[in-house]
Motif scaffolding. Sequence first.
Motif, PDB file in Angstrom:
ATOM      1  N   TYR A 204       0.474  -1.433  -0.368  1.00  0.00           N
ATOM      2  CA  TYR A 204      -0.062  -0.277   0.004  1.00  0.00           C
ATOM      3  C   TYR A 204       1.046   1.178  -0.054  1.00  0.00           C
ATOM      4  CZ  TYR A 204      -3.882  -2.861   1.281  1.00  0.00           C
ATOM      5  OH  TYR A 204      -5.118  -4.572   1.117  1.00  0.00           O
ATOM      6  N   GLY A 205       0.802   1.927  -1.222  1.00  0.00           N
ATOM      7  CA  GLY A 205       1.485   3.517  -0.834  1.00  0.00           C
ATOM      8  C   GLY A 205       0.963   4.306  -0.136  1.00  0.00           C
ATOM      9  N   LYS A 206       1.146   5.411   0.639  1.00  0.00           N
ATOM     10  CA  LYS A 206       1.051   6.218   1.315  1.00  0.00           C
ATOM     11  C   LYS A 206      -0.321   6.403   1.034  1.00  0.00           C
ATOM     12  CE  LYS A 206       2.459  10.254   4.487  1.00  0.00           C
ATOM     13  NZ  LYS A 206       3.399  11.068   4.549  1.00  0.00           N
ATOM     14  N   PRO A 207      -0.739   7.424   1.956  1.00  0.00           N
ATOM     15  CA  PRO A 207      -2.761   7.655   1.112  1.00  0.00           C
ATOM     16  C   PRO A 207      -1.914   9.799   1.566  1.00  0.00           C
ATOM     17  CG  PRO A 207      -2.743   6.816   3.443  1.00  0.00           C
ATOM     18  CD  PRO A 207      -1.309   6.208   3.117  1.00  0.00           C
ATOM     19  N   PHE A 208      -3.269   9.825   0.343  1.00  0.00           N
ATOM     20  CA  PHE A 208      -3.021  11.795  -0.085  1.00  0.00           C
ATOM     21  C   PHE A 208      -3.807  11.782  -0.331  1.00  0.00           C
ATOM     22  CE2 PHE A 208      -2.496   9.022  -3.612  1.00  0.00           C
ATOM     23  CZ  PHE A 208      -3.388   9.959  -5.040  1.00  0.00           C
ATOM     24  N   SER A 209      -4.222  13.109  -0.143  1.00  0.00           N
ATOM     25  CA  SER A 209      -4.856  14.197  -0.245  1.00  0.00           C
ATOM     26  C   SER A 209      -5.434  14.773  -1.546  1.00  0.00           C
ATOM     27  CB  SER A 209      -5.202  15.231   0.230  1.00  0.00           C
ATOM     28  OG  SER A 209      -6.714  16.629   1.081  1.00  0.00           O
ATOM     29  N   LEU A 210      -6.513  14.321  -1.912  1.00  0.00           N
ATOM     30  CA  LEU A 210      -7.785  14.850  -2.676  1.00  0.00           C
ATOM     31  C   LEU A 210      -7.664  16.135  -2.788  1.00  0.00           C
ATOM     32  CD1 LEU A 210      -7.342  11.520  -3.280  1.00  0.00           C
ATOM     33  CD2 LEU A 210      -9.158  11.937  -5.461  1.00  0.00           C
ATOM     34  N   GLY A 211      -8.318  16.542  -2.047  1.00  0.00           N
ATOM     35  CA  GLY A 211      -8.542  18.269  -1.180  1.00  0.00           C
ATOM     36  C   GLY A 211     -10.043  17.834  -0.289  1.00  0.00           C
TER      37      GLY A 211
END
Length: 211
Positions: A204-211
Amino acid sequence: MKKNIAAGAAIAGAALIAVSGTVAGTADAGKLPGGFKSKNLGDGNSIQIRLFDESVTRTKAVTNIPTSREVLVSGKIAITTKGDIKGATLTSGYQVGCQVSFGASAGSEGGAELDTSSGGVTPSGEATAGFKLGPGETAFKPIIKVKDSDDEEMNAISFSNGRGGLAYSQERFGVDGCAGHASARAIVKVQAKTDTFKGNITLYGKPFSLG
């Protein structure tokens, strides 16, 4: 917009097929840390998964409303096997959620399970650029899209000779109707088989925000 996806069955690390793309009118771009995972399968067999050169660019949604967000993602995946691997299949994409805390960093085992047969993530189905997600819902955006001999779309590729990989550039997906926080993370899954092991290894990659 120009985007490219390249897959290889015998390519290693930095020698992975290179892709490039350009997008006009985008902003808020950033690098992501990618991830690495190594699993010992026993009897001298092992698999290593590396996600690298991963990045995200947040771009203005076509709908131009606050509840819509869109991003473009790029990255490279390299798979290396050691020992007598009888067969291996690579599936990859992005799990997208509306007001969902994935609670997992690169290399962790937690989170939703990717279903290679349907290309979906429990409990939601496949996502397209501009799909609707309500609070607590997730969906899966596949990166791999190939045709089989019957011209049916598949979300996985098989590889042999110990190495496999994938490069993708500026793949777009977005969320509509999400009034709260929207986020996503990469999922890389390898299904492998040896004389004594048959199962899945998931990064699993690191979660990131879509805004």
